[in-house]
Design a protein around this motif. Structure first.
Motif, short mmCIF file in Angstrom:
data_model
loop_
_atom_site.label_atom_id
_atom_site.label_comp_id
_atom_site.label_asym_id
_atom_site.label_seq_id
_atom_site.Cartn_x
_atom_site.Cartn_y
_atom_site.Cartn_z
N VAL A 1 0.85 -1.19 0.00
CA VAL A 1 0.00 0.00 0.00
C VAL A 1 0.89 1.24 0.00
N GLN A 2 0.54 2.20 -0.84
CA GLN A 2 1.24 3.49 -0.83
C GLN A 2 0.29 4.53 -0.24
N LEU A 3 0.85 5.40 0.60
CA LEU A 3 0.06 6.46 1.21
C LEU A 3 0.54 7.81 0.70
N GLN A 4 -0.41 8.69 0.46
CA GLN A 4 -0.10 10.04 -0.02
C GLN A 4 -0.79 11.03 0.91
N ALA A 5 0.02 11.78 1.66
CA ALA A 5 -0.52 12.80 2.55
C ALA A 5 -0.56 14.13 1.83
N SER A 6 -1.61 14.89 2.07
CA SER A 6 -1.75 16.20 1.45
C SER A 6 -2.58 17.11 2.34
N GLY A 7 -2.63 18.38 1.96
CA GLY A 7 -3.48 19.32 2.67
C GLY A 7 -2.75 20.28 3.59
N GLY A 8 -1.44 20.11 3.72
CA GLY A 8 -0.69 21.02 4.57
C GLY A 8 -0.61 22.40 3.98
N GLY A 9 -0.11 23.32 4.77
CA GLY A 9 0.03 24.69 4.30
C GLY A 9 0.36 25.63 5.43
N LEU A 10 0.24 26.91 5.14
CA LEU A 10 0.51 27.97 6.12
C LEU A 10 -0.83 28.52 6.60
N VAL A 11 -0.98 28.61 7.91
CA VAL A 11 -2.23 29.10 8.48
C VAL A 11 -1.91 29.92 9.73
N GLN A 12 -2.74 30.88 10.03
CA GLN A 12 -2.54 31.68 11.24
C GLN A 12 -3.02 30.91 12.47
N ALA A 13 -2.46 31.26 13.60
CA ALA A 13 -2.89 30.66 14.85
C ALA A 13 -4.40 30.84 15.03
N GLY A 14 -5.04 29.78 15.47
CA GLY A 14 -6.49 29.80 15.61
C GLY A 14 -7.23 29.28 14.39
N GLY A 15 -6.52 29.11 13.30
CA GLY A 15 -7.13 28.66 12.07
C GLY A 15 -7.27 27.14 12.00
N SER A 16 -7.70 26.69 10.83
CA SER A 16 -7.97 25.26 10.62
C SER A 16 -7.34 24.77 9.32
N LEU A 17 -7.06 23.49 9.31
CA LEU A 17 -6.60 22.81 8.10
C LEU A 17 -7.15 21.39 8.13
N ARG A 18 -7.34 20.81 6.96
CA ARG A 18 -7.71 19.40 6.90
C ARG A 18 -6.67 18.65 6.08
N LEU A 19 -6.04 17.69 6.71
CA LEU A 19 -5.09 16.84 6.02
C LEU A 19 -5.80 15.60 5.50
N SER A 20 -5.31 15.10 4.38
CA SER A 20 -5.84 13.87 3.80
C SER A 20 -4.71 12.86 3.65
#
Length: 119
Positions: A1-20
């Motif tokens: 199985v190969q896994l591919q992580a994505s969804g990272g980035g730059l965000v301000q404190a208090g913000g949100s991100l969703r990783l896949s």
């Protein structure tokens, strides 16, 4: 199985991100998937894990702020991160294997995705 992580980035404190974390090669529906992170100069640490039956387990540092979920039909696991802090800055990795808070429980790993939280 190969896994591919994505969804990272730059965000301000208090913000949100969703990783896949998307799997290819075969279904991972019977595997647990874990998220780990590694900040510069620090050891890799456990963040969250989800079992094949969707039981979840979180590090104390992210409990109540991060939510892990999975969509087996899409062969994808998500990490919803909210109320982000500068201390959450790290490269985030997903891994597949046994439901565990230890990296040694996982058999295969994806490449990382960078998350940077600015103050």
């Amino acid at each position: 199985v190969q896994l591919q992580a994505s969804g990272g980035g730059l965000v301000q404190a208090g913000g949100s991100l969703r990783l896949s974390c998307a799997a290819s090669g075969r279904t991972f529906s019977r595997d647990a998937i874990g998220w780990f992170r590694q900040a510069p100069g620090k050891e890799r640490e456990f963040v969250a894990a989800i079992s094949w039956s969707s039981s979840t387990y979180y590090a104390e540092s992210v409990k109540g702020r991060f939510t892990i979920s999975r969509d087996n039909a899409k062969n994808t696991v998500y990490l919803q991160m909210s109320s982000l802090k500068p201390d959450d800055t790290a490269v985030y990795y997903c891994a597949g294997g046994r439901f565990s808070g230890s990296a040694s429980g996982y058999d295969y790993w994806g490449q990382g995705t960078q998350v940077t939280v600015s103050s």
